[in-house]
Design a protein around this motif. Structure first.
Motif, PDB file in Angstrom:
ATOM      1  N   LYS A 269      -3.816  12.289  -7.414  1.00  0.00           N
ATOM      2  CA  LYS A 269      -2.538  12.829  -6.979  1.00  0.00           C
ATOM      3  C   LYS A 269      -2.708  13.798  -5.819  1.00  0.00           C
ATOM      4  O   LYS A 269      -2.017  13.697  -4.796  1.00  0.00           O
ATOM      5  N   LYS A 270      -3.645  14.727  -5.951  1.00  0.00           N
ATOM      6  CA  LYS A 270      -3.850  15.744  -4.917  1.00  0.00           C
ATOM      7  C   LYS A 270      -4.350  15.128  -3.619  1.00  0.00           C
ATOM      8  O   LYS A 270      -3.902  15.476  -2.526  1.00  0.00           O
ATOM      9  N   CYS A 271      -5.289  14.174  -3.733  1.00  0.00           N
ATOM     10  CA  CYS A 271      -5.879  13.574  -2.530  1.00  0.00           C
ATOM     11  C   CYS A 271      -4.852  12.761  -1.753  1.00  0.00           C
ATOM     12  O   CYS A 271      -4.773  12.848  -0.521  1.00  0.00           O
ATOM     13  N   ILE A 272      -4.039  11.963  -2.457  1.00  0.00           N
ATOM     14  CA  ILE A 272      -3.006  11.176  -1.786  1.00  0.00           C
ATOM     15  C   ILE A 272      -1.973  12.095  -1.142  1.00  0.00           C
ATOM     16  O   ILE A 272      -1.569  11.903   0.006  1.00  0.00           O
ATOM     17  N   SER A 273      -1.536  13.103  -1.907  1.00  0.00           N
ATOM     18  CA  SER A 273      -0.527  14.035  -1.396  1.00  0.00           C
ATOM     19  C   SER A 273      -1.014  14.742  -0.140  1.00  0.00           C
ATOM     20  O   SER A 273      -0.288  14.839   0.857  1.00  0.00           O
ATOM     21  N   GLU A 274      -2.252  15.237  -0.188  1.00  0.00           N
ATOM     22  CA  GLU A 274      -2.806  15.966   0.960  1.00  0.00           C
ATOM     23  C   GLU A 274      -2.958  15.058   2.168  1.00  0.00           C
ATOM     24  O   GLU A 274      -2.675  15.459   3.300  1.00  0.00           O
ATOM     25  N   LEU A 275      -3.399  13.813   1.943  1.00  0.00           N
ATOM     26  CA  LEU A 275      -3.577  12.881   3.058  1.00  0.00           C
ATOM     27  C   LEU A 275      -2.242  12.609   3.752  1.00  0.00           C
ATOM     28  O   LEU A 275      -2.144  12.713   4.981  1.00  0.00           O
TER      29      LEU A 275
ATOM     30  N   LEU B 151       0.822  -1.208   0.000  1.00  0.00           N
ATOM     31  CA  LEU B 151       0.000   0.000   0.000  1.00  0.00           C
ATOM     32  C   LEU B 151       0.853   1.254   0.000  1.00  0.00           C
ATOM     33  O   LEU B 151       0.574   2.209  -0.729  1.00  0.00           O
ATOM     34  N   ARG B 152       1.883   1.281   0.833  1.00  0.00           N
ATOM     35  CA  ARG B 152       2.727   2.467   0.893  1.00  0.00           C
ATOM     36  C   ARG B 152       3.362   2.768  -0.464  1.00  0.00           C
ATOM     37  O   ARG B 152       3.389   3.918  -0.908  1.00  0.00           O
ATOM     38  N   SER B 153       3.866   1.740  -1.129  1.00  0.00           N
ATOM     39  CA  SER B 153       4.495   1.936  -2.437  1.00  0.00           C
ATOM     40  C   SER B 153       3.484   2.397  -3.479  1.00  0.00           C
ATOM     41  O   SER B 153       3.787   3.228  -4.343  1.00  0.00           O
ATOM     42  N   ILE B 154       2.265   1.864  -3.396  1.00  0.00           N
ATOM     43  CA  ILE B 154       1.206   2.258  -4.334  1.00  0.00           C
ATOM     44  C   ILE B 154       0.883   3.741  -4.165  1.00  0.00           C
ATOM     45  O   ILE B 154       0.810   4.497  -5.140  1.00  0.00           O
ATOM     46  N   LEU B 155       0.705   4.170  -2.926  1.00  0.00           N
ATOM     47  CA  LEU B 155       0.367   5.571  -2.667  1.00  0.00           C
ATOM     48  C   LEU B 155       1.523   6.490  -3.078  1.00  0.00           C
ATOM     49  O   LEU B 155       1.304   7.544  -3.691  1.00  0.00           O
ATOM     50  N   THR B 156       2.760   6.096  -2.739  1.00  0.00           N
ATOM     51  CA  THR B 156       3.917   6.914  -3.100  1.00  0.00           C
ATOM     52  C   THR B 156       4.050   7.030  -4.613  1.00  0.00           C
ATOM     53  O   THR B 156       4.355   8.102  -5.143  1.00  0.00           O
ATOM     54  N   LYS B 157       3.786   5.935  -5.315  1.00  0.00           N
ATOM     55  CA  LYS B 157       3.851   5.937  -6.779  1.00  0.00           C
ATOM     56  C   LYS B 157       2.872   6.954  -7.357  1.00  0.00           C
ATOM     57  O   LYS B 157       3.219   7.743  -8.236  1.00  0.00           O
ATOM     58  N   HIS B 158       1.649   6.969  -6.843  1.00  0.00           N
ATOM     59  CA  HIS B 158       0.600   7.786  -7.451  1.00  0.00           C
ATOM     60  C   HIS B 158       0.557   9.217  -6.924  1.00  0.00           C
ATOM     61  O   HIS B 158      -0.312   9.987  -7.317  1.00  0.00           O
ATOM     62  N   ILE B 159       1.519   9.574  -6.074  1.00  0.00           N
ATOM     63  CA  ILE B 159       1.696  10.991  -5.753  1.00  0.00           C
ATOM     64  C   ILE B 159       2.113  11.735  -7.022  1.00  0.00           C
ATOM     65  O   ILE B 159       1.850  12.931  -7.173  1.00  0.00           O
ATOM     66  N   CYS B 160       2.731  11.019  -7.940  1.00  0.00           N
ATOM     67  CA  CYS B 160       3.175  11.617  -9.209  1.00  0.00           C
ATOM     68  C   CYS B 160       2.263  11.208 -10.371  1.00  0.00           C
ATOM     69  O   CYS B 160       2.664  11.261 -11.537  1.00  0.00           O
ATOM     70  N   SER B 161       1.035  10.816 -10.054  1.00  0.00           N
ATOM     71  CA  SER B 161       0.090  10.370 -11.082  1.00  0.00           C
ATOM     72  C   SER B 161      -0.344  11.519 -11.991  1.00  0.00           C
ATOM     73  O   SER B 161      -0.349  12.687 -11.596  1.00  0.00           O
TER      74      SER B 161
END
Length: 216
Positions: A148-154, A132-142
């Motif tokens: 991208k914005k929602c993951i980054s803000e969270l 999960l951590r790698s998935i979220l980190t990957k899509h910070i640059c989606s």
């Protein structure tokens, strides 16, 4: 007397992934439409664990192209974590595990990229399982700006809106976009001037050195 035939074991039907997925999405949508403060119970470890499991389930259905159902749970978590320190602590541990605790003596210049055990290419851990951590980190640059914005803000909220902590957990390359958009110290006008990553790293190091010198 005639013996009755042995009772046959009752067969249970296991819910299909699609049905279970739809049910979880409906629960999340209900929380959003009803308002987090009205519907959501207190941020107990059990509640946050449940929400984390829903996020984990949804994110791993199609890790390379997260579907539209990932955003609702991210939105719920963002709203809940903004209003509760307990929620932030629980969710930070859920996503980042033991790395949620900041090492003593850490400085962001030591960690320009995600930790080696965070694989933003395969999004899998060493055992080959989706992480999960790698998935979220990957899509910070989606390229999906909403995701991208929602993951980054969270993640930024989970870090207590601390830029150094955000860089520590995501790596400088992934963190720079949000920090530049917010115009935080050391990142002012970077998005407007379109600096390269190398230039941004150099400017960040210079800013931290100047800050450390001023504190002496």
């Amino acid at each position: 007397s005639t013996k009755s035939p042995p009772a046959k074991p009752v067969k249970t039907v296991e819910a299909k992934n699609g049905s279970l997925h739809c049910l979880k999405c409906q629960i999340v949508n209900l929380l959003i439409m009803s308002g987090v403060s009205k519907m959501m119970p207190r941020a107990t470890p059990q509640v946050m664990e449940g929400l984390g499991q829903i996020l984990d389930f949804q994110a791993k259905i199609n890790p390379r192209v997260p579907n539209e159902h990932v955003l609702p749970i991210l939105s719920v978590l963002l709203k809940r974590c903004k209003t509760s320190a307990d929620a932030r602590a629980h969710m930070k541990r859920f996503i980042f595990g033991s790395d949620a605790t900041r090492p003593i003596g850490y400085t962001s210049t030591k960690n320009m990229e995600p930790p080696p055990y965070v694989n933003i290419k395969t999004m899998k851990d060493e055992a080959g399982n989706w992480d999960l951590r790698s998935i979220l980190t990957k899509h910070i640059c989606s390229f999906n700006m909403g995701l991208k914005k929602c993951i980054s803000e969270l993640i930024f909220v989970l870090c207590g809106e601390n830029s150094s902590e955000y860089i520590r957990l995501c790596g400088f390359g992934s963190a720079a976009g949000l920090l530049a958009d917010k115009g935080l110290p050391g990142f002012e006008k970077m998005s407007e001037q379109a600096y390269s990553l190398d230039e941004m790293v150099a400017r960040q190091k210079a800013a931290e050195k100047a800050k450390a010198k001023a504190q002496k």
